[in-house]
Design a protein around this motif. Sequence first.
Motif, PDB file in Angstrom:
ATOM      1  N   LYS A  13       0.817  -1.209   0.000  1.00  0.00           N
ATOM      2  CA  LYS A  13       0.000   0.000   0.000  1.00  0.00           C
ATOM      3  C   LYS A  13       0.855   1.265   0.000  1.00  0.00           C
ATOM      4  CE  LYS A  13      -3.479  -2.506   2.683  1.00  0.00           C
ATOM      5  NZ  LYS A  13      -4.190  -2.589   3.979  1.00  0.00           N
ATOM      6  N   LYS A  14       1.949   1.233   0.784  1.00  0.00           N
ATOM      7  CA  LYS A  14       2.819   2.414   0.856  1.00  0.00           C
ATOM      8  C   LYS A  14       4.105   2.047   1.578  1.00  0.00           C
ATOM      9  CE  LYS A  14       0.973   4.205   5.214  1.00  0.00           C
ATOM     10  NZ  LYS A  14       0.476   5.395   5.931  1.00  0.00           N
ATOM     11  N   GLN A  15       5.138   2.859   1.416  1.00  0.00           N
ATOM     12  CA  GLN A  15       6.374   2.647   2.147  1.00  0.00           C
ATOM     13  C   GLN A  15       6.171   3.059   3.597  1.00  0.00           C
ATOM     14  OE1 GLN A  15       9.303   4.988   0.114  1.00  0.00           O
ATOM     15  NE2 GLN A  15       8.644   6.911   1.005  1.00  0.00           N
ATOM     16  N   MET A  16       6.835   2.387   4.516  1.00  0.00           N
ATOM     17  CA  MET A  16       6.601   2.605   5.936  1.00  0.00           C
ATOM     18  C   MET A  16       7.897   2.450   6.726  1.00  0.00           C
ATOM     19  SD  MET A  16       3.054   0.396   6.337  1.00  0.00           S
ATOM     20  CE  MET A  16       2.526   1.124   7.884  1.00  0.00           C
ATOM     21  N   THR A  17       7.956   3.074   7.890  1.00  0.00           N
ATOM     22  CA  THR A  17       9.069   2.876   8.808  1.00  0.00           C
ATOM     23  C   THR A  17       8.767   1.672   9.702  1.00  0.00           C
ATOM     24  OG1 THR A  17       8.128   4.269  10.547  1.00  0.00           O
ATOM     25  CG2 THR A  17       9.506   5.364   8.875  1.00  0.00           C
ATOM     26  N   GLN A  18       9.763   1.244  10.443  1.00  0.00           N
ATOM     27  CA  GLN A  18       9.563   0.125  11.364  1.00  0.00           C
ATOM     28  C   GLN A  18       8.498   0.468  12.407  1.00  0.00           C
ATOM     29  OE1 GLN A  18      13.225  -1.259  13.072  1.00  0.00           O
ATOM     30  NE2 GLN A  18      12.231  -2.494  14.620  1.00  0.00           N
ATOM     31  N   GLY A  19       8.523   1.711  12.893  1.00  0.00           N
ATOM     32  CA  GLY A  19       7.531   2.129  13.876  1.00  0.00           C
ATOM     33  C   GLY A  19       6.127   2.141  13.302  1.00  0.00           C
ATOM     34  N   GLU A  20       5.988   2.608  12.070  1.00  0.00           N
ATOM     35  CA  GLU A  20       4.667   2.634  11.424  1.00  0.00           C
ATOM     36  C   GLU A  20       4.148   1.219  11.187  1.00  0.00           C
ATOM     37  OE1 GLU A  20       5.117   6.848   8.944  1.00  0.00           O
ATOM     38  OE2 GLU A  20       5.781   4.960   8.044  1.00  0.00           O
ATOM     39  N   SER A  53      18.038   6.327   7.360  1.00  0.00           N
ATOM     40  CA  SER A  53      18.218   5.875   8.743  1.00  0.00           C
ATOM     41  C   SER A  53      17.611   6.899   9.685  1.00  0.00           C
ATOM     42  CB  SER A  53      19.709   5.690   9.062  1.00  0.00           C
ATOM     43  OG  SER A  53      20.414   6.915   8.891  1.00  0.00           O
ATOM     44  N   HIS A  54      17.333   6.428  10.895  1.00  0.00           N
ATOM     45  CA  HIS A  54      16.797   7.279  11.969  1.00  0.00           C
ATOM     46  C   HIS A  54      15.544   8.073  11.600  1.00  0.00           C
ATOM     47  CE1 HIS A  54      20.534   6.216  13.780  1.00  0.00           C
ATOM     48  NE2 HIS A  54      21.253   7.054  13.057  1.00  0.00           N
ATOM     49  N   PRO A  55      14.465   7.425  11.148  1.00  0.00           N
ATOM     50  CA  PRO A  55      14.329   5.974  10.961  1.00  0.00           C
ATOM     51  C   PRO A  55      14.513   5.564   9.513  1.00  0.00           C
ATOM     52  CG  PRO A  55      12.176   6.969  10.940  1.00  0.00           C
ATOM     53  CD  PRO A  55      13.152   8.108  11.124  1.00  0.00           C
ATOM     54  N   SER A  56      14.774   4.271   9.312  1.00  0.00           N
ATOM     55  CA  SER A  56      14.826   3.720   7.963  1.00  0.00           C
ATOM     56  C   SER A  56      13.409   3.585   7.417  1.00  0.00           C
ATOM     57  CB  SER A  56      15.490   2.343   7.978  1.00  0.00           C
ATOM     58  OG  SER A  56      16.827   2.434   8.421  1.00  0.00           O
ATOM     59  N   ILE A  85      19.662  -7.713  18.992  1.00  0.00           N
ATOM     60  CA  ILE A  85      19.810  -6.263  19.118  1.00  0.00           C
ATOM     61  C   ILE A  85      21.075  -5.810  18.404  1.00  0.00           C
ATOM     62  CG2 ILE A  85      20.008  -4.352  20.753  1.00  0.00           C
ATOM     63  CD1 ILE A  85      18.662  -6.197  22.830  1.00  0.00           C
ATOM     64  N   THR A  86      20.958  -4.755  17.611  1.00  0.00           N
ATOM     65  CA  THR A  86      22.082  -4.253  16.825  1.00  0.00           C
ATOM     66  C   THR A  86      22.389  -2.800  17.167  1.00  0.00           C
ATOM     67  OG1 THR A  86      20.687  -3.444  15.018  1.00  0.00           O
ATOM     68  CG2 THR A  86      21.397  -5.757  14.918  1.00  0.00           C
ATOM     69  N   ASN A  87      23.551  -2.341  16.707  1.00  0.00           N
ATOM     70  CA  ASN A  87      23.921  -0.936  16.889  1.00  0.00           C
ATOM     71  C   ASN A  87      22.849  -0.014  16.319  1.00  0.00           C
ATOM     72  OD1 ASN A  87      26.448  -1.177  18.188  1.00  0.00           O
ATOM     73  ND2 ASN A  87      27.493  -1.562  16.257  1.00  0.00           N
ATOM     74  N   GLU A  88      22.376  -0.348  15.124  1.00  0.00           N
ATOM     75  CA  GLU A  88      21.409   0.518  14.445  1.00  0.00           C
ATOM     76  C   GLU A  88      20.090   0.590  15.201  1.00  0.00           C
ATOM     77  OE1 GLU A  88      20.130   1.464   9.949  1.00  0.00           O
ATOM     78  OE2 GLU A  88      19.835  -0.614  10.566  1.00  0.00           O
ATOM     79  N   MET A  89      19.647  -0.534  15.740  1.00  0.00           N
ATOM     80  CA  MET A  89      18.402  -0.542  16.502  1.00  0.00           C
ATOM     81  C   MET A  89      18.506   0.358  17.730  1.00  0.00           C
ATOM     82  SD  MET A  89      17.551  -4.610  16.285  1.00  0.00           S
ATOM     83  CE  MET A  89      16.169  -4.528  17.425  1.00  0.00           C
ATOM     84  N   ILE A  90      19.644   0.274  18.405  1.00  0.00           N
ATOM     85  CA  ILE A  90      19.848   1.089  19.600  1.00  0.00           C
ATOM     86  C   ILE A  90      19.922   2.563  19.223  1.00  0.00           C
ATOM     87  CG2 ILE A  90      21.478   1.621  21.451  1.00  0.00           C
ATOM     88  CD1 ILE A  90      22.150  -1.336  21.596  1.00  0.00           C
ATOM     89  N   GLU A  91      20.660   2.880  18.173  1.00  0.00           N
ATOM     90  CA  GLU A  91      20.778   4.274  17.740  1.00  0.00           C
ATOM     91  C   GLU A  91      19.417   4.844  17.340  1.00  0.00           C
ATOM     92  OE1 GLU A  91      22.909   6.505  17.842  1.00  0.00           O
ATOM     93  OE2 GLU A  91      24.953   5.710  17.734  1.00  0.00           O
ATOM     94  N   GLU A  92      18.629   4.045  16.635  1.00  0.00           N
ATOM     95  CA  GLU A  92      17.324   4.526  16.190  1.00  0.00           C
ATOM     96  C   GLU A  92      16.416   4.840  17.372  1.00  0.00           C
ATOM     97  OE1 GLU A  92      13.654   3.287  13.194  1.00  0.00           O
ATOM     98  OE2 GLU A  92      15.608   2.327  13.010  1.00  0.00           O
ATOM     99  N   ALA A  93      16.399   3.958  18.371  1.00  0.00           N
ATOM    100  CA  ALA A  93      15.585   4.197  19.564  1.00  0.00           C
ATOM    101  C   ALA A  93      16.091   5.424  20.318  1.00  0.00           C
ATOM    102  CB  ALA A  93      15.605   2.973  20.470  1.00  0.00           C
ATOM    103  N   HIS A  94      17.402   5.557  20.402  1.00  0.00           N
ATOM    104  CA  HIS A  94      18.004   6.708  21.084  1.00  0.00           C
ATOM    105  C   HIS A  94      17.580   8.019  20.420  1.00  0.00           C
ATOM    106  CE1 HIS A  94      20.935   9.329  22.952  1.00  0.00           C
ATOM    107  NE2 HIS A  94      21.492   9.592  21.781  1.00  0.00           N
ATOM    108  N   GLN A  95      17.636   8.056  19.091  1.00  0.00           N
ATOM    109  CA  GLN A  95      17.242   9.264  18.369  1.00  0.00           C
ATOM    110  C   GLN A  95      15.758   9.568  18.566  1.00  0.00           C
ATOM    111  OE1 GLN A  95      19.280  11.391  16.955  1.00  0.00           O
ATOM    112  NE2 GLN A  95      21.041  10.082  17.414  1.00  0.00           N
TER     113      GLN A  95
END
Length: 274
Positions: A13-20, A53-56, A85-95
């Motif tokens: 339907k559409k592009q989405m972020t992980q949070g969406e 990134s932040h978010p992808s 858990i990865t560096n990117e996941m932690i950075e994304e949550a931090h941001q």
Amino acid sequence: MSQKTVILDLLKKKQMTQGELSIAMYGDNKHMPNIYASLMSLVDKGFVNRNGSHPSVYSLSGTDVPVVIKEKRERPSKEHIDVTITNEMIEEAHQRVKATDNYGKEDELITDCFRRFPKNDDVTIVAMKVGLIDITNSTHVSQHKSKISAVELAEAIVAIENIDERIKSGDPEVVNEIARCNGKINLFSFASKYCCYHNKNLYGRDDYSILDTVLKESLPKYFDDITQSQIKHWQDAFQYKEYNDYITRKLDELGIDIEFRKRKFDHFVWFNNR
């Protein structure tokens, strides 16, 4: 219908972020770690594109997708979060935490305050910092006036010998000394935060791991070698070094090597389990 199939249907339907995607699938952001492994599998197989990134942002790649995508792994238990858990996941949550109107701005306020008043040698200044940590971090010190007052706690902190030098060097015993300062109340959570904020904001270090209710309840969901009872034992026995060493070891095992990894890991766990 598998989780991967649901993700693919949504991305049609559409592009989405992980949070969406998490909100669309579960109604909240708490399941972001749950869907990360499925997303990465789809990206690795070429079915999904990942941009930025932040978010992808994720979108379908145009590659033909099999009608059924089989889930090879066993169904996880209800309480376990099956994700690496990865560096990117932690950075994304931090941001994301930094971008919030409340917690992000409060963190900036704490940083500014501690840099203006770095020392712990004046009861009035320390009492101000105690109150700021208590209000912004919900450590509930003010709710236990019958056991300890802000003045008594501030006096106890000032009385700790060489406290500033010891926090600068990351001495874990300072947490225990603050936590059991009057013998009437266990201030383990408050003490871990008080030392962490000084250590990071004043000295640019990352020696202290925070412990609070969210961490206590959530760590066993990510790691199968820890239980809430073990964490409670460390807290009750004032064994901060054991708790802090455990977090250090788990971050090493995961290959987490980003700057301020302990502070950002706290943000990751809190953001996904609050």
